[in-house]
Motif scaffolding. Sequence first.
Motif, PDB file in Angstrom:
ATOM      1  N   THR A  29      -5.368  21.569  41.930  1.00  0.00           N
ATOM      2  CA  THR A  29      -5.260  20.692  43.089  1.00  0.00           C
ATOM      3  C   THR A  29      -5.996  19.386  42.849  1.00  0.00           C
ATOM      4  OG1 THR A  29      -5.092  22.601  44.552  1.00  0.00           O
ATOM      5  CG2 THR A  29      -5.685  20.507  45.569  1.00  0.00           C
ATOM      6  N   VAL A  30      -7.179  19.494  42.212  1.00  0.00           N
ATOM      7  CA  VAL A  30      -7.940  18.287  41.917  1.00  0.00           C
ATOM      8  C   VAL A  30      -7.195  17.421  40.918  1.00  0.00           C
ATOM      9  CG1 VAL A  30     -10.042  17.445  40.820  1.00  0.00           C
ATOM     10  CG2 VAL A  30     -10.173  19.301  42.496  1.00  0.00           C
ATOM     11  N   GLN A  31      -6.580  18.066  39.914  1.00  0.00           N
ATOM     12  CA  GLN A  31      -5.898  17.321  38.871  1.00  0.00           C
ATOM     13  C   GLN A  31      -4.682  16.571  39.402  1.00  0.00           C
ATOM     14  OE1 GLN A  31      -5.180  20.383  35.962  1.00  0.00           O
ATOM     15  NE2 GLN A  31      -7.058  19.927  34.838  1.00  0.00           N
ATOM     16  N   ALA A  32      -3.908  17.215  40.291  1.00  0.00           N
ATOM     17  CA  ALA A  32      -2.709  16.586  40.837  1.00  0.00           C
ATOM     18  C   ALA A  32      -3.085  15.745  42.049  1.00  0.00           C
ATOM     19  CB  ALA A  32      -1.691  17.652  41.227  1.00  0.00           C
ATOM     20  N   ALA A  33      -2.654  14.489  42.066  1.00  0.00           N
ATOM     21  CA  ALA A  33      -3.013  13.583  43.160  1.00  0.00           C
ATOM     22  C   ALA A  33      -1.797  12.764  43.549  1.00  0.00           C
ATOM     23  CB  ALA A  33      -4.155  12.660  42.725  1.00  0.00           C
ATOM     24  N   SER A  34      -1.881  12.139  44.703  1.00  0.00           N
ATOM     25  CA  SER A  34      -0.864  11.191  45.148  1.00  0.00           C
ATOM     26  C   SER A  34      -1.429   9.785  45.041  1.00  0.00           C
ATOM     27  CB  SER A  34      -0.464  11.486  46.604  1.00  0.00           C
ATOM     28  OG  SER A  34       0.186  12.736  46.703  1.00  0.00           O
ATOM     29  N   LYS A  35      -0.616   8.873  44.539  1.00  0.00           N
ATOM     30  CA  LYS A  35      -0.976   7.466  44.429  1.00  0.00           C
ATOM     31  C   LYS A  35       0.065   6.644  45.194  1.00  0.00           C
ATOM     32  CE  LYS A  35      -4.329   8.500  41.575  1.00  0.00           C
ATOM     33  NZ  LYS A  35      -4.153   8.354  40.125  1.00  0.00           N
ATOM     34  N   TYR A  36      -0.284   5.394  45.518  1.00  0.00           N
ATOM     35  CA  TYR A  36       0.529   4.611  46.442  1.00  0.00           C
ATOM     36  C   TYR A  36       0.779   3.210  45.911  1.00  0.00           C
ATOM     37  CZ  TYR A  36      -0.838   8.631  49.093  1.00  0.00           C
ATOM     38  OH  TYR A  36      -1.034   9.935  49.464  1.00  0.00           O
ATOM     39  N   ILE A  37       2.041   2.773  46.039  1.00  0.00           N
ATOM     40  CA  ILE A  37       2.457   1.444  45.584  1.00  0.00           C
ATOM     41  C   ILE A  37       3.095   0.729  46.758  1.00  0.00           C
ATOM     42  CG2 ILE A  37       3.988   0.164  44.039  1.00  0.00           C
ATOM     43  CD1 ILE A  37       3.082   3.646  43.029  1.00  0.00           C
ATOM     44  N   ARG A  38       2.588  -0.465  47.057  1.00  0.00           N
ATOM     45  CA  ARG A  38       3.157  -1.251  48.159  1.00  0.00           C
ATOM     46  C   ARG A  38       3.138  -2.731  47.795  1.00  0.00           C
ATOM     47  NH1 ARG A  38       1.025  -3.730  52.808  1.00  0.00           N
ATOM     48  NH2 ARG A  38      -1.039  -2.779  52.500  1.00  0.00           N
ATOM     49  N   ALA A  39       4.284  -3.345  47.720  1.00  0.00           N
ATOM     50  CA  ALA A  39       4.370  -4.774  47.426  1.00  0.00           C
ATOM     51  C   ALA A  39       3.601  -5.549  48.483  1.00  0.00           C
ATOM     52  CB  ALA A  39       5.828  -5.220  47.405  1.00  0.00           C
ATOM     53  N   GLY A  40       2.697  -6.429  48.051  1.00  0.00           N
ATOM     54  CA  GLY A  40       1.935  -7.252  48.982  1.00  0.00           C
ATOM     55  C   GLY A  40       0.658  -6.638  49.480  1.00  0.00           C
ATOM     56  N   ALA A  41       0.296  -5.452  49.015  1.00  0.00           N
ATOM     57  CA  ALA A  41      -0.953  -4.827  49.458  1.00  0.00           C
ATOM     58  C   ALA A  41      -2.149  -5.697  49.066  1.00  0.00           C
ATOM     59  CB  ALA A  41      -1.088  -3.433  48.851  1.00  0.00           C
ATOM     60  N   THR A  42      -3.143  -5.784  49.945  1.00  0.00           N
ATOM     61  CA  THR A  42      -4.278  -6.694  49.726  1.00  0.00           C
ATOM     62  C   THR A  42      -5.628  -5.985  49.721  1.00  0.00           C
ATOM     63  OG1 THR A  42      -4.368  -7.170  52.094  1.00  0.00           O
ATOM     64  CG2 THR A  42      -3.064  -8.666  50.719  1.00  0.00           C
ATOM     65  N   GLY A  43      -5.627  -4.650  49.616  1.00  0.00           N
ATOM     66  CA  GLY A  43      -6.895  -3.924  49.543  1.00  0.00           C
ATOM     67  C   GLY A  43      -7.484  -4.015  48.151  1.00  0.00           C
TER      68      GLY A  43
END
Length: 259
Positions: A29-43
Amino acid sequence: RVSENSAILKKLFLLFNFFSAILLLSVMTVQAASKYIRAGATGDNSGSDWVNAYTSLPDTLTRGDTYYVSDGTYGGYIFNTPNSGLSVVTIKKATVADHGTDTGWSDSYGDGQASFSGFIIIITDYMVFDGQTRNESAWNSASSYGFHVPAFRTHSINYGVTGDHVMIRFVDIGGTASQDFSEGHPDTAVYLGGFGQTVTDWTVSRCYIHNVDCPFQLAGADQITIEYNWIGPSWQKEIIVGQIRSTNIKIRNNIMRDW
Protein backbone atom coordinates in the motif's frame (compact mmCIF):
# COMPACT_ATOMS: atom_id res chain seq x y z
CA ARG A 1 1.34 -32.01 27.16
CA VAL A 2 2.93 -32.70 23.78
CA SER A 3 -0.52 -32.20 22.22
CA GLU A 4 -0.97 -28.88 24.07
CA ASN A 5 2.45 -27.65 22.93
CA SER A 6 1.62 -28.58 19.32
CA ALA A 7 -1.64 -26.64 19.52
CA ILE A 8 0.19 -23.58 20.89
CA LEU A 9 2.83 -23.81 18.18
CA LYS A 10 0.11 -24.09 15.54
CA LYS A 11 -1.62 -20.97 16.87
CA LEU A 12 1.69 -19.07 16.93
CA PHE A 13 2.39 -20.17 13.35
CA LEU A 14 -1.05 -18.96 12.19
CA LEU A 15 -0.58 -15.64 14.00
CA PHE A 16 2.86 -15.24 12.40
CA ASN A 17 1.39 -15.82 8.93
CA PHE A 18 -1.47 -13.41 9.63
CA PHE A 19 0.77 -10.57 10.75
CA SER A 20 3.22 -11.27 7.91
CA ALA A 21 0.37 -10.89 5.43
CA ILE A 22 -0.73 -7.63 7.08
CA LEU A 23 2.85 -6.32 6.95
CA LEU A 24 3.20 -7.26 3.28
CA LEU A 25 -0.11 -5.58 2.45
CA SER A 26 1.00 -2.44 4.29
CA VAL A 27 4.28 -2.34 2.37
CA MET A 28 2.43 -2.77 -0.94
CA THR A 29 0.00 0.00 0.00
CA VAL A 30 2.85 2.35 0.83
CA GLN A 31 4.62 1.52 -2.42
CA ALA A 32 1.57 2.14 -4.63
CA ALA A 33 0.45 5.78 -4.69
CA SER A 34 -1.73 8.13 -6.68
CA LYS A 35 -0.23 11.19 -8.36
CA TYR A 36 -2.01 14.13 -9.99
CA ILE A 37 -1.52 16.12 -13.19
CA ARG A 38 -3.41 19.34 -13.87
CA ALA A 39 -2.59 21.88 -16.57
CA GLY A 40 -2.14 25.29 -14.94
CA ALA A 41 -1.67 24.04 -11.38
CA THR A 42 0.17 26.63 -9.26
CA GLY A 43 0.98 24.76 -6.04
CA ASP A 44 4.34 23.16 -5.31
CA ASN A 45 3.91 20.85 -8.34
CA SER A 46 4.85 17.77 -6.33
CA GLY A 47 1.91 15.78 -7.71
CA SER A 48 0.68 15.01 -4.19
CA ASP A 49 -2.88 16.32 -4.67
CA TRP A 50 -4.94 18.54 -6.99
CA VAL A 51 -3.64 21.77 -5.45
CA ASN A 52 -0.01 20.71 -5.83
CA ALA A 53 -0.45 18.75 -9.05
CA TYR A 54 2.20 18.36 -11.73
CA THR A 55 1.41 20.57 -14.70
CA SER A 56 2.34 17.72 -17.07
CA LEU A 57 3.39 14.11 -16.80
CA PRO A 58 6.72 14.10 -14.92
CA ASP A 59 9.90 12.96 -16.65
CA THR A 60 10.28 10.09 -14.20
CA LEU A 61 7.33 7.83 -13.38
CA THR A 62 7.07 5.35 -10.53
CA ARG A 63 6.09 1.76 -11.18
CA GLY A 64 2.93 0.76 -9.36
CA ASP A 65 1.59 4.32 -9.17
CA THR A 66 -1.56 5.67 -10.81
CA TYR A 67 -1.34 9.10 -12.48
CA TYR A 68 -4.65 10.96 -12.69
CA VAL A 69 -4.88 13.60 -15.44
CA SER A 70 -7.40 16.46 -15.34
CA ASP A 71 -9.11 18.18 -18.27
CA GLY A 72 -6.70 20.32 -20.27
CA THR A 73 -4.10 20.29 -23.03
CA TYR A 74 -0.78 18.49 -22.66
CA GLY A 75 2.21 17.77 -24.90
CA GLY A 76 3.27 14.43 -26.31
CA TYR A 77 5.15 12.01 -24.09
CA ILE A 78 7.68 9.17 -24.30
CA PHE A 79 7.00 6.41 -21.78
CA ASN A 80 10.38 4.84 -21.02
CA THR A 81 10.24 4.10 -17.27
CA PRO A 82 12.45 1.03 -16.64
CA ASN A 83 10.64 -2.23 -15.96
CA SER A 84 10.35 -3.60 -12.45
CA GLY A 85 9.05 -7.14 -12.65
CA LEU A 86 5.38 -7.06 -13.63
CA SER A 87 4.70 -3.69 -11.98
CA VAL A 88 2.40 -1.47 -14.06
CA VAL A 89 2.31 2.29 -14.64
CA THR A 90 -1.30 3.47 -14.97
CA ILE A 91 -2.36 6.75 -16.59
CA LYS A 92 -6.02 7.58 -15.97
CA LYS A 93 -8.28 10.41 -16.97
CA ALA A 94 -9.65 11.92 -13.76
CA THR A 95 -13.44 11.85 -13.59
CA VAL A 96 -16.00 13.05 -11.09
CA ALA A 97 -16.47 9.43 -10.00
CA ASP A 98 -12.78 8.41 -10.00
CA HIS A 99 -10.14 11.07 -9.27
CA GLY A 100 -8.18 9.82 -6.27
CA THR A 101 -7.89 12.36 -3.47
CA ASP A 102 -10.55 15.03 -2.87
CA THR A 103 -7.90 17.52 -1.71
CA GLY A 104 -8.13 20.47 -4.07
CA TRP A 105 -10.52 18.66 -6.37
CA SER A 106 -13.16 20.47 -8.46
CA ASP A 107 -15.67 18.58 -10.59
CA SER A 108 -14.74 20.92 -13.44
CA TYR A 109 -11.41 19.08 -13.63
CA GLY A 110 -13.15 15.86 -14.61
CA ASP A 111 -16.12 16.70 -16.80
CA GLY A 112 -14.23 17.15 -20.10
CA GLN A 113 -11.27 15.80 -22.00
CA ALA A 114 -7.50 15.70 -21.53
CA SER A 115 -5.97 16.27 -24.97
CA PHE A 116 -2.35 15.42 -25.85
CA SER A 117 -1.07 17.57 -28.71
CA GLY A 118 1.80 15.21 -29.60
CA PHE A 119 2.26 11.49 -30.13
CA ILE A 120 2.39 9.04 -27.24
CA ILE A 121 5.50 6.87 -27.58
CA ILE A 122 5.62 3.70 -25.48
CA ILE A 123 9.01 1.99 -25.32
CA THR A 124 8.65 0.22 -21.99
CA ASP A 125 6.47 -2.64 -20.75
CA TYR A 126 3.34 -2.90 -18.59
CA MET A 127 1.48 0.31 -19.31
CA VAL A 128 -2.22 1.20 -18.96
CA PHE A 129 -3.52 4.35 -20.68
CA ASP A 130 -7.17 4.69 -19.70
CA GLY A 131 -9.50 7.56 -20.66
CA GLN A 132 -12.29 5.98 -18.57
CA THR A 133 -15.28 7.47 -20.43
CA ARG A 134 -17.12 7.50 -23.74
CA ASN A 135 -20.69 7.69 -25.00
CA GLU A 136 -21.73 4.05 -25.33
CA SER A 137 -24.67 5.10 -27.50
CA ALA A 138 -22.39 6.93 -29.96
CA TRP A 139 -18.91 5.45 -30.22
CA ASN A 140 -17.98 8.14 -32.77
CA SER A 141 -18.56 11.01 -30.35
CA ALA A 142 -14.99 12.30 -30.12
CA SER A 143 -15.53 14.68 -27.21
CA SER A 144 -17.00 11.95 -24.98
CA TYR A 145 -13.66 10.14 -24.67
CA GLY A 146 -11.56 10.94 -21.62
CA PHE A 147 -8.32 11.22 -23.61
CA HIS A 148 -7.48 12.51 -27.07
CA VAL A 149 -4.16 11.44 -28.63
CA PRO A 150 -3.09 11.99 -32.26
CA ALA A 151 -1.28 8.62 -32.43
CA PHE A 152 0.46 5.88 -30.47
CA ARG A 153 3.87 4.50 -31.42
CA THR A 154 6.28 1.78 -30.40
CA HIS A 155 9.07 1.38 -32.94
CA SER A 156 12.38 -0.45 -32.66
CA ILE A 157 14.00 1.33 -35.62
CA ASN A 158 13.40 4.81 -34.22
CA TYR A 159 13.94 4.03 -30.54
CA GLY A 160 15.95 0.80 -30.40
CA VAL A 161 13.37 -0.97 -28.24
CA THR A 162 9.62 -1.56 -28.16
CA GLY A 163 7.01 -1.76 -25.42
CA ASP A 164 5.01 -4.89 -24.55
CA HIS A 165 1.96 -5.62 -22.38
CA VAL A 166 0.11 -2.36 -23.07
CA MET A 167 -3.58 -1.54 -22.60
CA ILE A 168 -5.13 1.48 -24.37
CA ARG A 169 -8.82 2.15 -23.78
CA PHE A 170 -11.38 4.95 -24.00
CA VAL A 171 -9.16 7.18 -26.16
CA ASP A 172 -10.07 9.37 -29.15
CA ILE A 173 -7.17 8.68 -31.54
CA GLY A 174 -6.38 10.57 -34.73
CA GLY A 175 -7.03 13.90 -36.40
CA THR A 176 -9.97 16.27 -36.14
CA ALA A 177 -13.20 14.31 -36.53
CA SER A 178 -14.65 15.01 -39.97
CA GLN A 179 -15.88 13.18 -43.05
CA ASP A 180 -13.53 15.27 -45.21
CA PHE A 181 -9.89 14.62 -46.04
CA SER A 182 -7.56 17.24 -44.58
CA GLU A 183 -3.80 17.72 -44.70
CA GLY A 184 -1.78 17.30 -41.54
CA HIS A 185 -3.60 14.31 -40.09
CA PRO A 186 -1.48 11.47 -38.59
CA ASP A 187 -0.38 8.82 -41.09
CA THR A 188 -1.02 5.89 -38.71
CA ALA A 189 -3.05 5.89 -35.50
CA VAL A 190 -1.46 2.86 -33.80
CA TYR A 191 1.93 1.80 -35.19
CA LEU A 192 3.47 -1.29 -33.61
CA GLY A 193 6.88 -1.52 -35.24
CA GLY A 194 8.76 -4.58 -34.05
CA PHE A 195 11.44 -4.56 -36.74
CA GLY A 196 13.94 -7.19 -35.61
CA GLN A 197 11.86 -7.64 -32.44
CA THR A 198 8.29 -8.65 -31.65
CA VAL A 199 5.78 -6.25 -30.13
CA THR A 200 3.76 -8.46 -27.78
CA ASP A 201 0.44 -8.17 -25.99
CA TRP A 202 -1.22 -4.87 -26.88
CA THR A 203 -4.94 -4.28 -26.44
CA VAL A 204 -6.72 -1.32 -28.05
CA SER A 205 -10.25 -1.31 -26.69
CA ARG A 206 -13.24 1.05 -26.77
CA CYS A 207 -11.50 3.77 -28.75
CA TYR A 208 -12.55 6.06 -31.63
CA ILE A 209 -9.87 5.85 -34.35
CA HIS A 210 -10.41 8.22 -37.26
CA ASN A 211 -9.06 10.79 -39.73
CA VAL A 212 -5.74 9.08 -40.33
CA ASP A 213 -4.21 7.36 -43.35
CA CYS A 214 -4.04 3.96 -41.65
CA PRO A 215 -5.67 3.07 -38.33
CA PHE A 216 -3.37 0.12 -37.47
CA GLN A 217 0.04 -0.98 -38.73
CA LEU A 218 1.26 -4.23 -37.19
CA ALA A 219 4.88 -4.82 -38.15
CA GLY A 220 6.29 -7.75 -36.20
CA ALA A 221 3.43 -8.04 -33.72
CA ASP A 222 2.03 -10.91 -31.67
CA GLN A 223 -0.97 -11.27 -29.34
CA ILE A 224 -2.72 -8.06 -30.35
CA THR A 225 -6.39 -7.42 -29.52
CA ILE A 226 -8.47 -4.78 -31.34
CA GLU A 227 -11.97 -4.68 -29.87
CA TYR A 228 -15.08 -2.55 -29.34
CA ASN A 229 -13.69 0.37 -31.34
CA TRP A 230 -15.25 2.70 -33.92
CA ILE A 231 -12.72 2.82 -36.76
CA GLY A 232 -13.08 5.35 -39.60
CA PRO A 233 -13.00 7.42 -41.63
CA SER A 234 -9.49 6.73 -42.87
CA TRP A 235 -7.83 7.48 -46.19
CA GLN A 236 -5.77 4.37 -47.00
CA LYS A 237 -7.16 1.17 -48.54
CA GLU A 238 -6.55 -0.93 -45.43
CA ILE A 239 -7.80 -0.47 -41.89
CA ILE A 240 -5.31 -2.99 -40.47
CA VAL A 241 -1.99 -3.61 -42.20
CA GLY A 242 0.15 -6.64 -41.42
CA GLN A 243 3.84 -6.16 -42.20
CA ILE A 244 6.78 -8.58 -41.78
CA ARG A 245 4.73 -10.92 -39.55
CA SER A 246 1.53 -10.58 -37.52
CA THR A 247 0.46 -13.51 -35.37
CA ASN A 248 -2.32 -14.19 -32.88
CA ILE A 249 -4.32 -11.08 -33.78
CA LYS A 250 -7.86 -10.79 -32.38
CA ILE A 251 -10.19 -8.36 -34.18
CA ARG A 252 -13.68 -8.38 -32.69
CA ASN A 253 -16.77 -6.30 -32.06
CA ASN A 254 -15.58 -3.21 -33.95
CA ILE A 255 -17.51 -0.79 -36.15
CA MET A 256 -15.53 -0.05 -39.33
CA ARG A 257 -16.87 2.68 -41.60
CA ASP A 258 -15.78 5.00 -44.41
CA TRP A 259 -12.35 3.76 -45.36
